[in-house]
Design an enzyme around this catalytic site. Structure first.
Site, mmCIF file in Angstrom:
data_model
loop_
_atom_site.group_PDB
_atom_site.id
_atom_site.type_symbol
_atom_site.label_atom_id
_atom_site.label_comp_id
_atom_site.label_asym_id
_atom_site.label_seq_id
_atom_site.Cartn_x
_atom_site.Cartn_y
_atom_site.Cartn_z
ATOM 1 C CB SER A 88 -0.927 0.030 1.211
ATOM 2 O OG SER A 88 -1.821 -1.040 1.128
ATOM 3 C CB THR A 190 -2.030 5.535 4.283
ATOM 4 O OG1 THR A 190 -2.817 5.465 3.124
ATOM 5 C CG2 THR A 190 -1.331 6.874 4.363
ATOM 6 C CB THR A 208 -0.936 6.280 0.557
ATOM 7 O OG1 THR A 208 -1.775 5.131 0.455
ATOM 8 C CG2 THR A 208 -1.540 7.384 -0.259
ATOM 9 N NE ARG A 218 -9.270 7.569 -4.029
ATOM 10 C CZ ARG A 218 -8.594 7.380 -2.890
ATOM 11 N NH1 ARG A 218 -7.288 7.163 -2.921
ATOM 12 N NH2 ARG A 218 -9.212 7.398 -1.743
ATOM 13 C CB VAL A 219 -6.075 12.525 -5.901
ATOM 14 C CG1 VAL A 219 -5.240 13.085 -4.759
ATOM 15 C CG2 VAL A 219 -5.264 12.535 -7.201
ATOM 16 N N GLY A 220 -6.623 10.582 -3.221
ATOM 17 C CA GLY A 220 -7.263 10.504 -1.909
ATOM 18 C C GLY A 220 -6.882 11.670 -1.012
ATOM 19 C CG ASP A 221 -6.732 10.742 3.132
ATOM 20 O OD1 ASP A 221 -6.645 9.779 2.334
ATOM 21 O OD2 ASP A 221 -6.374 10.656 4.314
ATOM 22 C CB THR A 241 -4.528 5.419 7.658
ATOM 23 O OG1 THR A 241 -4.453 4.358 6.685
ATOM 24 C CG2 THR A 241 -5.037 4.856 8.957
ATOM 25 N N GLY A 242 -7.075 5.300 5.822
ATOM 26 C CA GLY A 242 -8.423 4.807 5.549
ATOM 27 C C GLY A 242 -9.004 5.456 4.309
#
Ligand code: ASP
Length: 330
Positions: A88, A190, A208, A218-221, A241-242
């Site tokens: 990850s 992450t 991450t 896609r981009v996360g936090d 994380t998550g």
């Protein structure tokens, strides 16, 4: 009621769900207890999401030698990025649904400066590229091809990040999947790391490969300052994380730090930030995971998540231990 007992009782009686006012009342009690147990915090210290003892050991080495919290979190995160077996983060990260490994990372220092890379491909140490964005450019974020080009110009090597194991996992997923990203609660790894150095200064980092089998682009936090990570050297720091979408919607790490500014302990602040997600109208929280860890200026720490599969690694007082978090759902 003691919250630990509440959770135990809930599981004994087969109640799998624990939200709402009862839990909020119980959380208050747990935070008071945590405050007591952490009031003798000593420096330096480093904490990280999940069981990453090699990473915290590296950060501790830097801190013990008198290094800065910034160097410690970068070097610590690099350990996991280089670990091709971890699926990850960095090399070996699980790809998006089209088979591309794309990395997100950010870093923040004691002056409140930050750097971030988004959708970075073919470079293992996203966290170091993020630090270079912070230190060597007038910008905060670089994305995609621009970030990759910037990395090569600064001496990073081009590498294929898709390992055989991750390729195999992706191929298996393609066969059985309904073509949606995995939001399995155990699949969030992450690495977020926060440190306080001997001088009492705080820094943080987060890196991450994002949600496994996400849509391309896609981009996360994790590269978003305030969501995946926030550091305020006067107050403390938090990292998430998550499921990044939920963290972004609540600007989670900034929220945790602001709650500490208002006087909450790191534990109570993490709990409230999780409550905000769980208590949203029509929250689908049973089907995703979010966890926060936090530290305040005194060196008190906290961690909390929606589900039980969450832990924090803490290196302090020569002890490198993995601490299982409390959680909402058994
Ligand atoms: N927060 C990361 C993201 O949404 C994923 C994770 O923590 O596993 O990209």
């Amino acid at each position: 009621m003691k919250r630990r007992n509440f959770i135990k009782n809930a599981s004994l009686t087969g109640v799998g769900l624990a939200v709402g006012s009862t839990l909020n009342a119980c959380a208050e009690t747990a935070s008071e207890q945590t405050n007591e147990s952490t009031s003798k915090a000593s420096l330096p210290l480093v904490i990280a999401t999940w069981d990453v003892k090699n990473a915290t050991a590296k950060a501790w080495e830097v801190l013990q030698a008198g290094g800065t919290a910034l160097d410690a979190v970068e070097k610590g995160c690099m350990v996991e990025e280089a670990n091709a077996e971890g699926q990850s983060v960095g090399k070996g990260g699980l790809p998006d649904r089209d088979g591309n490994v794309t990395l997100d990372a950010c870093i923040m220092n004691k002056e409140g400066n930050c750097g971030s890379v988004v959708y970075l491909q073919n470079v293992t140490h996203a966290i170091s590229v993020a630090r270079m964005v912070m230190e060597n450019t007038p910008h905060v974020m670089l994305a995609g091809k621009g970030a990759e080009q910037f990395a090569y110009e600064n001496g990073f090597q081009k590498e294929d990040l898709l390992t055989e194991a991750s390729k195999k996992a992706w191929e298996e997923w393609k066969v059985k999947s309904e073509y949606k990203p995995i939001i399995n609660i155990e699949n969030h790894d992450t690495i977020g790391m926060l440190a306080i150095d001997k001088k009492g200064n705080i820094s943080g980092a987060c890196t991450t490969s994002g949600l496994a089998y996400k849509m391309a682009g896609r981009v996360g936090d994790s590269p978003i300052i305030g969501s995946g990570l926030f550091v305020d050297n006067e107050i403390g720091a938090a990292v998430a994380t998550g499921l990044g979408e939920e963290v972004v919607k609540t600007v989670g790490s900034f929220l945790v730090v602001e709650l500490m500014r208002q006087g909450k302990s790191p534990q109570a602040a993490c709990e409230e930030a999780i409550n905000r997600i769980v208590n949203k109208p029509n929250s689908d929280y049973k089907n995703f995971q979010v966890g926060y860890i936090a530290v305040n200026k005194k060196g008190e720490t906290g961690s909390y998540s929606i589900h039980q599969y969450f832990s924090m690694t803490k290196f302090q007082d020569e002890k490198n231990e993995n601490i299982q978090s409390d959680y909402f759902i058994k």
